[in-house]
Scaffold this motif. Structure first.
Motif, PDB file in Angstrom:
ATOM      1  N   VAL A  78       0.851  -1.191   0.000  1.00  0.00           N
ATOM      2  CA  VAL A  78       0.000   0.000   0.000  1.00  0.00           C
ATOM      3  C   VAL A  78       0.886   1.241   0.000  1.00  0.00           C
ATOM      4  O   VAL A  78       1.221   1.786   1.044  1.00  0.00           O
ATOM      5  CB  VAL A  78      -0.941   0.008   1.223  1.00  0.00           C
ATOM      6  N   GLY A  79       1.283   1.662  -1.168  1.00  0.00           N
ATOM      7  CA  GLY A  79       2.139   2.831  -1.318  1.00  0.00           C
ATOM      8  C   GLY A  79       1.516   3.861  -2.233  1.00  0.00           C
ATOM      9  O   GLY A  79       0.294   3.960  -2.354  1.00  0.00           O
ATOM     10  N   GLY A 223     -11.635   8.642   5.425  1.00  0.00           N
ATOM     11  CA  GLY A 223     -11.656   9.771   4.501  1.00  0.00           C
ATOM     12  C   GLY A 223     -12.349   9.426   3.199  1.00  0.00           C
ATOM     13  O   GLY A 223     -13.152  10.211   2.672  1.00  0.00           O
ATOM     14  N   SER A 224     -12.073   8.243   2.682  1.00  0.00           N
ATOM     15  CA  SER A 224     -12.678   7.808   1.419  1.00  0.00           C
ATOM     16  C   SER A 224     -14.178   7.591   1.566  1.00  0.00           C
ATOM     17  O   SER A 224     -14.964   7.981   0.696  1.00  0.00           O
ATOM     18  CB  SER A 224     -12.010   6.509   0.937  1.00  0.00           C
ATOM     19  N   VAL A 225     -14.570   6.955   2.679  1.00  0.00           N
ATOM     20  CA  VAL A 225     -15.997   6.716   2.917  1.00  0.00           C
ATOM     21  C   VAL A 225     -16.737   8.040   3.076  1.00  0.00           C
ATOM     22  O   VAL A 225     -17.874   8.194   2.609  1.00  0.00           O
ATOM     23  CB  VAL A 225     -16.196   5.826   4.167  1.00  0.00           C
ATOM     24  N   TYR A 226     -16.095   9.021   3.703  1.00  0.00           N
ATOM     25  CA  TYR A 226     -16.712  10.345   3.855  1.00  0.00           C
ATOM     26  C   TYR A 226     -16.975  10.972   2.480  1.00  0.00           C
ATOM     27  O   TYR A 226     -18.061  11.516   2.239  1.00  0.00           O
ATOM     28  CB  TYR A 226     -15.800  11.261   4.675  1.00  0.00           C
ATOM     29  N   ILE A 227     -16.000  10.893   1.585  1.00  0.00           N
ATOM     30  CA  ILE A 227     -16.163  11.441   0.232  1.00  0.00           C
ATOM     31  C   ILE A 227     -17.334  10.755  -0.466  1.00  0.00           C
ATOM     32  O   ILE A 227     -18.189  11.412  -1.072  1.00  0.00           O
ATOM     33  CB  ILE A 227     -14.890  11.238  -0.617  1.00  0.00           C
ATOM     34  N   ASP A 309      -5.108  -4.756  -0.223  1.00  0.00           N
ATOM     35  CA  ASP A 309      -4.472  -3.752  -1.090  1.00  0.00           C
ATOM     36  C   ASP A 309      -5.377  -3.350  -2.247  1.00  0.00           C
ATOM     37  O   ASP A 309      -5.588  -2.158  -2.505  1.00  0.00           O
ATOM     38  CB  ASP A 309      -3.148  -4.309  -1.628  1.00  0.00           C
ATOM     39  N   THR A 310      -5.911  -4.335  -2.959  1.00  0.00           N
ATOM     40  CA  THR A 310      -6.666  -4.054  -4.189  1.00  0.00           C
ATOM     41  C   THR A 310      -8.156  -3.894  -3.967  1.00  0.00           C
ATOM     42  O   THR A 310      -8.753  -2.902  -4.394  1.00  0.00           O
ATOM     43  CB  THR A 310      -6.420  -5.165  -5.225  1.00  0.00           C
ATOM     44  N   PHE A 311      -8.786  -4.859  -3.305  1.00  0.00           N
ATOM     45  CA  PHE A 311     -10.236  -4.843  -3.189  1.00  0.00           C
ATOM     46  C   PHE A 311     -10.748  -3.815  -2.180  1.00  0.00           C
ATOM     47  O   PHE A 311     -11.928  -3.465  -2.201  1.00  0.00           O
ATOM     48  CB  PHE A 311     -10.759  -6.229  -2.830  1.00  0.00           C
ATOM     49  N   ILE A 312      -9.882  -3.335  -1.304  1.00  0.00           N
ATOM     50  CA  ILE A 312     -10.325  -2.335  -0.328  1.00  0.00           C
ATOM     51  C   ILE A 312      -9.698  -0.961  -0.615  1.00  0.00           C
ATOM     52  O   ILE A 312     -10.393  -0.033  -1.038  1.00  0.00           O
ATOM     53  CB  ILE A 312     -10.013  -2.788   1.109  1.00  0.00           C
ATOM     54  N   ILE A 313      -8.382  -0.819  -0.409  1.00  0.00           N
ATOM     55  CA  ILE A 313      -7.744   0.495  -0.529  1.00  0.00           C
ATOM     56  C   ILE A 313      -7.812   1.043  -1.958  1.00  0.00           C
ATOM     57  O   ILE A 313      -8.257   2.173  -2.190  1.00  0.00           O
ATOM     58  CB  ILE A 313      -6.280   0.437  -0.054  1.00  0.00           C
ATOM     59  N   LEU A 314      -7.390   0.247  -2.927  1.00  0.00           N
ATOM     60  CA  LEU A 314      -7.378   0.718  -4.305  1.00  0.00           C
ATOM     61  C   LEU A 314      -8.802   0.953  -4.831  1.00  0.00           C
ATOM     62  O   LEU A 314      -9.054   1.913  -5.560  1.00  0.00           O
ATOM     63  CB  LEU A 314      -6.626  -0.268  -5.189  1.00  0.00           C
ATOM     64  N   THR A 315      -9.720   0.104  -4.450  1.00  0.00           N
ATOM     65  CA  THR A 315     -11.110   0.268  -4.885  1.00  0.00           C
ATOM     66  C   THR A 315     -11.720   1.538  -4.302  1.00  0.00           C
ATOM     67  O   THR A 315     -12.466   2.259  -4.990  1.00  0.00           O
ATOM     68  CB  THR A 315     -11.953  -0.945  -4.472  1.00  0.00           C
TER      69      THR A 315
END
Length: 464
Positions: A78-79, A223-227, A309-315
């Motif tokens: 996660v970078g 932060g992402s969920v807020y957006i 990494d992919t299904f949560i953060i990147l999505t």
């Protein structure tokens, strides 16, 4: 310099254009069927071992807990790619590229299971420190010190030196833009903090990643969920754009981005592979030092790392971008910053700058650790590790101050080169992975015993 740039760019076009996409995806598909969809069958075990596993004491020369190994791997995964990678894929391949990122991650979970199991099986003690990774299973399992040495050199250059230079560059640029702090000052402070963690060895690295990575991830998720909550009406439309865009990019965006199905697949797969690192040979170094009862346990944990990494953060990053109007002229981190600023205002830039610092800095720590394992493999010396850590600190300072396209291209090239020997090792040792998976499921999980979990590697496995 221009000639070197042309050569490196050409090599990258060959490596990342089609060759590595084909090889990495092919390896993921191979292990998915070879291991009978292990990422589906052991998914609940993956979550259980990753989030609710037993602690194995403080980290030390004998390794770290399974959770600490996971956070060290996730720190590397996660970078900046999760902030800029999704945006780049969407800008170049349309929203449908995210769908192909998901497909890549699904098959990559099979590959990373194999990597983690082999890293556990062939780990060894070097000068009192337990270490492992592709160089070790290439040397001990495949029996090729040459391949192991080649991998070790390329990963030290790709991640330890040049890769960390790229991560530091992102930190310097973000803080210069958001706060007006000179990149040189940011570089010096970043290098000093990193050096303090490096000098503390595996204990300090494990302590840092196990505390920072969960907090970093939770704050970014909030932060992402807020957006998305402020643009809730656009979420379903965003998901629709992803699924339709995977097969008809023009229909998904009304022709705004001009992407084709070929571009959606290419950029989705390429950025997905680069983000989750499955098959690249990096994260096995973290999983090798996990103190677990059976290699299969850490294989399951490694799969959760790719999933997260992919299904949560990147999505989440992708959905944030897709819930605001897409500007076809923006790409990379600029597109991500615009998406967050659209709902958060000026604070959006600050939020991304801080998030980028933690994402990039945690990656620096993870990549340092991966490189250190290979320095020990090559030189078997604590003095060599100290020299290595000092060089990494110098590269961090340089990375914050320089903006050289060649550096980014070199990072991509060495990243690509280190994949090749790792995939050779994985395919040659596929039978070993199968044996350990069977032992894990039949004997360890069902009977509470194991024939293969002990070290050193059992003779029947060596002979396979």
């Amino acid at each position: 310099m221009d000639a070197l740039m042309s050569v490196v760019t050409w090599i990258n076009d060959q490596l990342w254009g089609y060759l590595l996409i084909f090889l990495l995806c092919g390896t993921g598909i191979f292990f998915t069927f070879k291991l009978r969809f292990v990422q589906v069958r052991l998914f609940t075990k993956s979550i259980k071992y990753a989030l609710g596993g037993k602690k194995s004491g403080p980290a030390g020369s004998d390794g770290m807990s399974s959770f600490q190994s996971l956070t060290t791997a996730v720190a590397a995964q996660v970078g900046t790619g999760n902030l800029a990678g999704a945006a780049t894929a969407i800008a170049a391949g349309g929203p449908g590229a995210i769908f192909w990122m998901w497909i890549t991650a699904f098959f990559g979970m099979g590959t990373v299971f194999a990597e983690a199991v082999l890293a556990q099986v062939y780990k060894e003690e070097v000068n009192g420190q337990v270490r492992g990774g592709p160089a070790y299973y290439l040397s001990k399992g495949v029996g090729s010190k040459a391949l192991g040495g080649f991998f070790a050199v390329t990963i030290i250059l790709a991640l330890g030196f040049i890769g960390n230079m790229v991560q530091a560059n992102s930190i310097g640029a973000a803080f210069d833009t958001a706060f007006g702090i000179p990149p040189l000052a940011v570089g010096i402070v970043t290098a000093i903090i990193a050096g303090m963690i490096f000098s503390g060895g595996v204990k300090a690295i494990a302590a840092f990643t196990s505390k920072v990575v969960p907090v970093m991830a939770v704050l970014y998720i909030i932060g992402s969920v807020y957006i998305m909550a402020t643009n809730a009406g656009a979420i379903l439309e965003g998901l629709k754009m992803i699924f339709i865009g995977a097969f008809d990019p023009a229909a998904a965006t009304g022709g705004v981005l001009g992407a084709t199905v070929k571009e959606a697949v290419r950029y989705g797969v390429a950025r997905g592979l680069f983000s989750n690192e499955a098959g690249m040979g990096s994260t096995p170094h973290a999983h090798a030092v996990a103190k677990v009862t059976h290699p299969g346990q850490q294989g399951a944990v490694a799969m959760f790392g790719v999933f997260f990494d992919t299904f949560i953060i990147l999505t989440l990053t992708a959905l944030v971008i897709l819930t605001v109007p897409i500007d076809g002229t923006l790409t990379g981190i600029a597109l991500t910053q615009t998406a967050f600023s659209a709902s958060m205002g000026p604070f959006g830039e600050v939020f991304i700058a801080v998030a980028l610092f933690f994402f990039a800095f945690s990656t620096i720590v993870g990549w340092y650790f991966f490189g250190e394992a290979n320095v020990r493999f090559l030189f078997r010396s604590d003095k060599a590790v100290k020299v290595y850590s000092l060089i990494v600190m110098v590269f961090i300072v340089l990375g914050c101050t320089l903006k050289v396209e060649l550096v980014w291209q070199l990072a991509d090239m060495f990243n690509g080169l280190m994949v090749l020997p790792n995939l050779i090792g994985l395919l040659i040792l596929a039978k070993v992975v199968s044996k350990y998976l069977k032992d894990f499921e039949v004997d360890f999980l069902e009977k509470g015993e194991s024939k293969l979990a002990q070290q050193p590697v059992p003779a029947e496995v060596k002979e396979s």
